[in-house]
Motif scaffolding. Structure first.
Motif, PDB file in Angstrom:
ATOM      1  N   ASN A  51      11.620  29.491 -44.225  1.00 22.44           N
ATOM      2  CA  ASN A  51      12.485  29.169 -43.076  1.00 22.44           C
ATOM      3  C   ASN A  51      12.848  30.710 -42.640  1.00 22.44           C
ATOM      4  OD1 ASN A  51      14.002  29.441 -45.562  1.00 22.44           O
ATOM      5  ND2 ASN A  51      15.880  28.987 -44.287  1.00 22.44           N
ATOM      6  N   ASN A  52      12.846  31.822 -43.596  1.00 25.42           N
ATOM      7  CA  ASN A  52      13.187  32.989 -43.360  1.00 25.42           C
ATOM      8  C   ASN A  52      12.198  34.333 -43.544  1.00 25.42           C
ATOM      9  OD1 ASN A  52      13.257  32.775 -45.970  1.00 25.42           O
ATOM     10  ND2 ASN A  52      15.505  33.302 -46.340  1.00 25.42           N
ATOM     11  N   MET A  53      10.945  33.792 -43.835  1.00 22.33           N
ATOM     12  CA  MET A  53      10.062  34.938 -44.271  1.00 22.33           C
ATOM     13  C   MET A  53       8.668  34.335 -44.337  1.00 22.33           C
ATOM     14  SD  MET A  53      10.979  35.540 -48.149  1.00 22.33           S
ATOM     15  CE  MET A  53      11.484  34.148 -49.433  1.00 22.33           C
ATOM     16  N   LEU A  54       7.767  35.442 -44.272  1.00 25.24           N
ATOM     17  CA  LEU A  54       6.264  34.893 -44.388  1.00 25.24           C
ATOM     18  C   LEU A  54       5.838  35.572 -45.431  1.00 25.24           C
ATOM     19  CD1 LEU A  54       3.619  33.164 -43.464  1.00 25.24           C
ATOM     20  CD2 LEU A  54       3.466  35.227 -42.059  1.00 25.24           C
ATOM     21  N   LEU A  55       5.293  34.983 -46.547  1.00 32.45           N
ATOM     22  CA  LEU A  55       4.801  35.799 -47.908  1.00 32.45           C
ATOM     23  C   LEU A  55       3.195  36.134 -47.583  1.00 32.45           C
ATOM     24  CD1 LEU A  55       6.678  34.651 -50.794  1.00 32.45           C
ATOM     25  CD2 LEU A  55       7.061  36.690 -49.428  1.00 32.45           C
ATOM     26  N   TYR A  56       2.627  37.156 -47.419  1.00 31.87           N
ATOM     27  CA  TYR A  56       1.332  37.433 -47.274  1.00 31.87           C
ATOM     28  C   TYR A  56       0.673  37.842 -48.657  1.00 31.87           C
ATOM     29  CZ  TYR A  56      -2.678  40.309 -45.484  1.00 31.87           C
ATOM     30  OH  TYR A  56      -4.178  40.745 -45.645  1.00 31.87           O
ATOM     31  N   CYS A  57      -0.189  36.919 -49.094  1.00 30.15           N
ATOM     32  CA  CYS A  57      -0.629  37.190 -50.626  1.00 30.15           C
ATOM     33  C   CYS A  57      -1.985  37.148 -50.787  1.00 30.15           C
ATOM     34  CB  CYS A  57      -0.032  35.787 -51.332  1.00 30.15           C
ATOM     35  SG  CYS A  57       1.655  35.434 -51.256  1.00 30.15           S
ATOM     36  N   VAL A  58      -2.371  37.910 -51.882  1.00 32.76           N
ATOM     37  CA  VAL A  58      -3.689  38.100 -52.193  1.00 32.76           C
ATOM     38  C   VAL A  58      -4.101  37.266 -53.515  1.00 32.76           C
ATOM     39  CG1 VAL A  58      -5.570  39.767 -53.110  1.00 32.76           C
ATOM     40  CG2 VAL A  58      -3.814  40.540 -51.538  1.00 32.76           C
ATOM     41  N   PRO A  59      -5.041  36.285 -53.590  1.00 34.17           N
ATOM     42  CA  PRO A  59      -5.488  35.397 -54.634  1.00 34.17           C
ATOM     43  C   PRO A  59      -5.871  36.368 -55.825  1.00 34.17           C
ATOM     44  CG  PRO A  59      -6.797  34.719 -52.691  1.00 34.17           C
ATOM     45  CD  PRO A  59      -6.008  36.114 -52.259  1.00 34.17           C
ATOM     46  N   LYS A  60      -5.569  36.126 -57.159  1.00 37.03           N
ATOM     47  CA  LYS A  60      -5.808  36.742 -58.345  1.00 37.03           C
ATOM     48  C   LYS A  60      -6.611  35.789 -59.205  1.00 37.03           C
ATOM     49  CE  LYS A  60      -1.335  37.168 -60.425  1.00 37.03           C
ATOM     50  NZ  LYS A  60      -0.341  38.292 -61.031  1.00 37.03           N
ATOM     51  N   PHE A  61      -7.440  36.412 -60.093  1.00 38.58           N
ATOM     52  CA  PHE A  61      -8.087  35.344 -60.868  1.00 38.58           C
ATOM     53  C   PHE A  61      -7.297  34.975 -62.039  1.00 38.58           C
ATOM     54  CE2 PHE A  61     -10.318  34.849 -65.179  1.00 38.58           C
ATOM     55  CZ  PHE A  61     -11.300  33.828 -64.566  1.00 38.58           C
ATOM     56  N   SER A  62      -7.082  33.428 -62.385  1.00 38.49           N
ATOM     57  CA  SER A  62      -6.416  32.945 -63.467  1.00 38.49           C
ATOM     58  C   SER A  62      -7.081  31.542 -63.958  1.00 38.49           C
ATOM     59  CB  SER A  62      -4.972  32.502 -62.581  1.00 38.49           C
ATOM     60  OG  SER A  62      -4.320  31.850 -63.705  1.00 38.49           O
ATOM     61  N   LEU A  63      -6.817  31.575 -65.260  1.00 40.24           N
ATOM     62  CA  LEU A  63      -7.407  30.163 -65.647  1.00 40.24           C
ATOM     63  C   LEU A  63      -6.574  29.224 -65.858  1.00 40.24           C
ATOM     64  CD1 LEU A  63      -9.184  31.761 -68.908  1.00 40.24           C
ATOM     65  CD2 LEU A  63     -10.266  30.966 -66.638  1.00 40.24           C
ATOM     66  N   GLY A  64      -5.106  29.309 -65.414  1.00 47.20           N
ATOM     67  CA  GLY A  64      -4.165  28.445 -65.362  1.00 47.20           C
ATOM     68  C   GLY A  64      -3.454  27.936 -64.108  1.00 47.20           C
ATOM     69  N   GLY A  65      -4.504  27.756 -63.176  1.00 41.53           N
ATOM     70  CA  GLY A  65      -4.173  27.406 -61.704  1.00 41.53           C
ATOM     71  C   GLY A  65      -3.907  28.491 -60.873  1.00 41.53           C
ATOM     72  N   PRO A  66      -3.771  28.172 -59.685  1.00 43.53           N
ATOM     73  CA  PRO A  66      -3.770  29.191 -58.578  1.00 43.53           C
ATOM     74  C   PRO A  66      -2.432  30.169 -58.816  1.00 43.53           C
ATOM     75  CG  PRO A  66      -3.029  27.261 -57.777  1.00 43.53           C
ATOM     76  CD  PRO A  66      -3.461  26.916 -59.086  1.00 43.53           C
ATOM     77  N   LYS A  67      -3.037  31.670 -58.815  1.00 46.17           N
ATOM     78  CA  LYS A  67      -2.082  32.549 -58.950  1.00 46.17           C
ATOM     79  C   LYS A  67      -2.197  33.702 -57.658  1.00 46.17           C
ATOM     80  CE  LYS A  67      -0.489  31.439 -63.006  1.00 46.17           C
ATOM     81  NZ  LYS A  67       0.991  31.021 -63.235  1.00 46.17           N
ATOM     82  N   TYR A  68      -1.013  34.077 -57.552  1.00 50.94           N
ATOM     83  CA  TYR A  68      -0.992  35.229 -56.171  1.00 50.94           C
ATOM     84  C   TYR A  68      -0.179  36.268 -56.532  1.00 50.94           C
ATOM     85  CZ  TYR A  68      -2.877  30.832 -53.902  1.00 50.94           C
ATOM     86  OH  TYR A  68      -3.601  29.748 -53.815  1.00 50.94           O
ATOM     87  N   THR A  69      -0.719  37.244 -55.947  1.00 48.96           N
ATOM     88  CA  THR A  69       0.405  38.711 -55.869  1.00 48.96           C
ATOM     89  C   THR A  69       0.488  38.805 -54.210  1.00 48.96           C
ATOM     90  OG1 THR A  69      -1.323  39.561 -57.413  1.00 48.96           O
ATOM     91  CG2 THR A  69       0.067  41.223 -55.945  1.00 48.96           C
ATOM     92  N   VAL A  70       1.817  39.273 -54.134  1.00 46.64           N
ATOM     93  CA  VAL A  70       2.541  39.241 -52.740  1.00 46.64           C
ATOM     94  C   VAL A  70       2.139  40.786 -52.039  1.00 46.64           C
ATOM     95  CG1 VAL A  70       4.479  39.528 -51.262  1.00 46.64           C
ATOM     96  CG2 VAL A  70       4.374  37.651 -52.967  1.00 46.64           C
ATOM     97  N   ARG A  71       1.252  40.814 -51.127  1.00 52.50           N
ATOM     98  CA  ARG A  71       1.245  41.934 -50.630  1.00 52.50           C
ATOM     99  C   ARG A  71       2.325  42.445 -49.603  1.00 52.50           C
ATOM    100  NH1 ARG A  71      -4.017  44.275 -49.744  1.00 52.50           N
ATOM    101  NH2 ARG A  71      -4.200  43.596 -51.794  1.00 52.50           N
TER     102      ARG A  71
END
Length: 607
Positions: free
Chosen positions: A290-310
């Motif tokens: 509601n107050n922001m948009l997070l623009y993220c880059v996917p990163k490799f992970s064996l335990g489900g989806p993971k992302y880094t906020v750019r």
């Protein structure tokens, strides 16, 4: 692909329509009207109004039956076993919250009033005034809904843990009165009930003529009930939202501070980011709040989806629009103060969904940040025609605890008190960041609030949102109250604080708590029906203390004297029984005003 929150209430709407079909049939039968005589196409408007009122009564009867099942069967029998020490008493109380008070109100007050009204429908064809009696007690539903998720967790935990607990529930569920439905299903009824009142009232108002005597009461009831229904649905969504925030927090490596009640998840999904310098497209993942948009880059992970906020892009100042790119279809552009992104969706539908979600989020954000018009009624209030031509009476600093425009609470550092030199209201710096020449001050520039600035400049004033249940001015009640005055207040062992308490004549079963006598919004309300009054102080309590308790809610109050405490107790002990209390008789001019209310007369004008 992307995921977006689903609108709440589809199942409730389906259940409501199903129940309604049966209730319309029942209403014809009660009225002695044969279906062969009056077809739906041949119904008069009066018959349609009667059918809706009958539907309200019939659904209320069914609702009270299910409330009794919850209160007198499930709750009572589990409490009986808990008192034997089989499982904790507090577990049962926490599961059923304030269901007893909700049952008492509907069984002993609302349902009898509806039955009486339908019996005299020929002479008094109206329901708006009846439903207005419901509105002060909507806070009972807020407490129940707020506790619902926790209740479901406790119910599951103790059903798995305690064979006796499980056996009692299964025994009651097997009874014919349960209709082969689970306890969880029945406990959902109070959560769904307020939205159903809203639906019925909307149908009623569609059929009600504009000049009908009941229209004003019905519209007022709908306004407050609709707000409560929104709050009810909002409470459910809020719980689901926090769970979703925790999931995203973990996906972002627990590095982004997003788990906060003010953050609301809107939408997420994979998109391609188009590079500005070459023709490449890179996979990215977006989280819209509601107050922001997070623009993220996917990163490799064996335990489900993971992302880094750019990049974290604020909604404030954001724009979104379609873009024309011959090489890449389904593209759109998001532009914020921090960064501009050109993104490619997977399809035309996906692109439209993102643009719509972002634009709606921007619109809602902007609406919430606009000031809105308040309607303080003050005998000394400067009229629009006199605005700027004569000096106003300044509202004293100690008469308010919040900005009289945006209603944000004041503090000593970031939100200090200021006075509008045109109307005299106490406002925060954000709401007084305007200067205009005032005729009464030799046309010198003076600080004024946003509304006065717009009026004096000949601009239109932005209309505010509809008032919520708490948004009734304390001053509006003081002269027509059964009892009012300062008390010390503590909830659940929290530090004691001074509050202005009012029991209005118009809502004599509700206690309003304000920060100060001129506040435009109550801090909270306590529907007194069903509360237990405890006239005994605990070791750490101040003198002249009494408590109101119900389920998990415990409210402590302390008066300035034992005599004043007894006057409050005399009124409250009548109200908790659902009866109308009388004003306590004193030597003062206004018997409803406590002796300690004169403290608010002595205050200093702020700047």
């Amino acid at each position: 692909t992307s995921t977006v929150r689903d609108p709440a209430g589809r199942e409730r709407e389906r259940d409501y329509r199903r129940d309604r079909c049966w209730c319309i049939i029942a209403s014809y039968c009660e009225a002695g009207v044969q279906s062969t005589r009056v077809s739906p196409q041949g119904e008069t408007n009066d018959q349609k109004l009667f059918n809706i009122a009958s539907e309200l009564l019939n659904t209320e009867k069914a609702y009270v039956t299910r409330l009794k099942l919850l209160d007198q069967e499930f709750y009572a029998k589990l409490m009986e076993e808990a008192n034997k020490g089989t499982f904790p008493v507090d577990v049962v109380k926490n599961i059923f919250s304030n269901i007893s008070s909700i049952t008492t109100f509907h069984r002993d007050f609302l349902l009898p009033d509806l039955e009486k009204r339908m019996g005299e429908w020929a002479s008094t064809p109206r329901i708006g005034d009846i439903l207005q009696k419901l509105t002060p007690f909507l806070k009972m539903y807020a407490e129940y809904v707020k506790n619902f998720d926790k209740a479901m967790e406790l119910l599951k935990h103790w059903t798995d843990r305690s064979p006796q607990f499980k056996a009692i529930i299964q025994d009651i569920q097997s009874q014919e009165a349960c209709g082969s439905l689970t306890l969880q299903h029945h406990m959902l009824e109070p959560v769904q009930r307020v939205p159903r009142y809203e639906m019925l009232l909307k149908d009623y108002l569609k059929k009600l003529p504009q000049d009908d005597p009941d229209r004003r009461d019905a519209e007022k009831s709908l306004e407050i009930i609709a707000t409560a229904a929104t709050h009810s649905n909002s409470a459910i969504r809020k719980s689901e939202n926090l769970k979703k925030l925790m999931e995203i927090y973990e996906m972002l490596g627990e590095e982004e501070d997003i788990v906060h009640a003010s953050n609301e998840f809107i939408k997420e999904g994979n998109l391609l980011k188009l590079a500005a310098r070459n023709a490449s497209a890179m996979e990215r993942h977006l989280f819209l709040f509601n107050n922001m948009l997070l623009y993220c880059v996917p990163k490799f992970s064996l335990g489900g989806p993971k992302y880094t906020v750019r990049t974290r892009i604020g909604i404030d100042g954001m724009t979104v629009r379609e873009s024309n790119n011959e090489d890449y279809p389904f593209t759109f552009q998001v532009s914020g103060k921090e960064r501009t992104l050109e993104l490619q969706a997977s399809s035309e539908q996906d692109k439209a969904g993102w643009i719509k979600a972002i634009q709606e989020t921007i619109d809602i954000f902007n609406q919430k940040n606009e000031s809105f018009k308040n309607a303080l009624k003050d005998v000394e209030e400067v009229s629009v025609t006199e605005l700027g031509k004569r000096a106003p009476r300044w509202i004293r600093d100690n008469e308010v605890t919040m900005c009289m425009k945006c209603k944000e609470p004041f503090n000593a550092i970031t939100r200090r008190r200021h006075h509008c030199r045109a109307c005299g209201y106490v406002v925060c710096w954000k709401c007084s960041d305007n200067k205009v020449a005032l005729e009464y001050d030799a046309n010198k520039l003076n600080k004024v609030c946003k509304d006065c600035y717009a009026i004096l400049k000949g601009e239109s004033v932005t209309e505010g949102k509809k008032k919520g249940i708490l948004e009734i001015e304390a001053g509006q009640f003081t002269d027509s109250s059964i009892m009012c005055g300062f008390l010390q207040y503590s909830e659940r062992s929290k530090p004691w604080q001074k509050v202005w308490c009012v029991i209005p004549e118009t809502e004599c079963l509700v206690l309003y708590l304000y920060g100060a006598p001129q506040d435009v919004k109550a801090q909270s309300t306590i529907p007194l029906l069903g509360y237990t009054v405890e006239d005994s102080a605990r070791p750490a309590d101040p003198p002249a203390t009494f408590r109101l308790s119900q389920s998990k809610s415990v409210h402590g109050f302390a008066a300035d004297s034992e005599e004043l405490k007894l006057r409050w107790l005399k009124v409250i002990r009548v109200a908790v029984l659902g009866e109308r209390p009388e004003r306590p008789q004193t030597d003062g001019a206004n018997p409803g005003v406590s002796d300690n209310n004169n403290e608010h007369e002595a205050g200093t004008n702020g700047t």
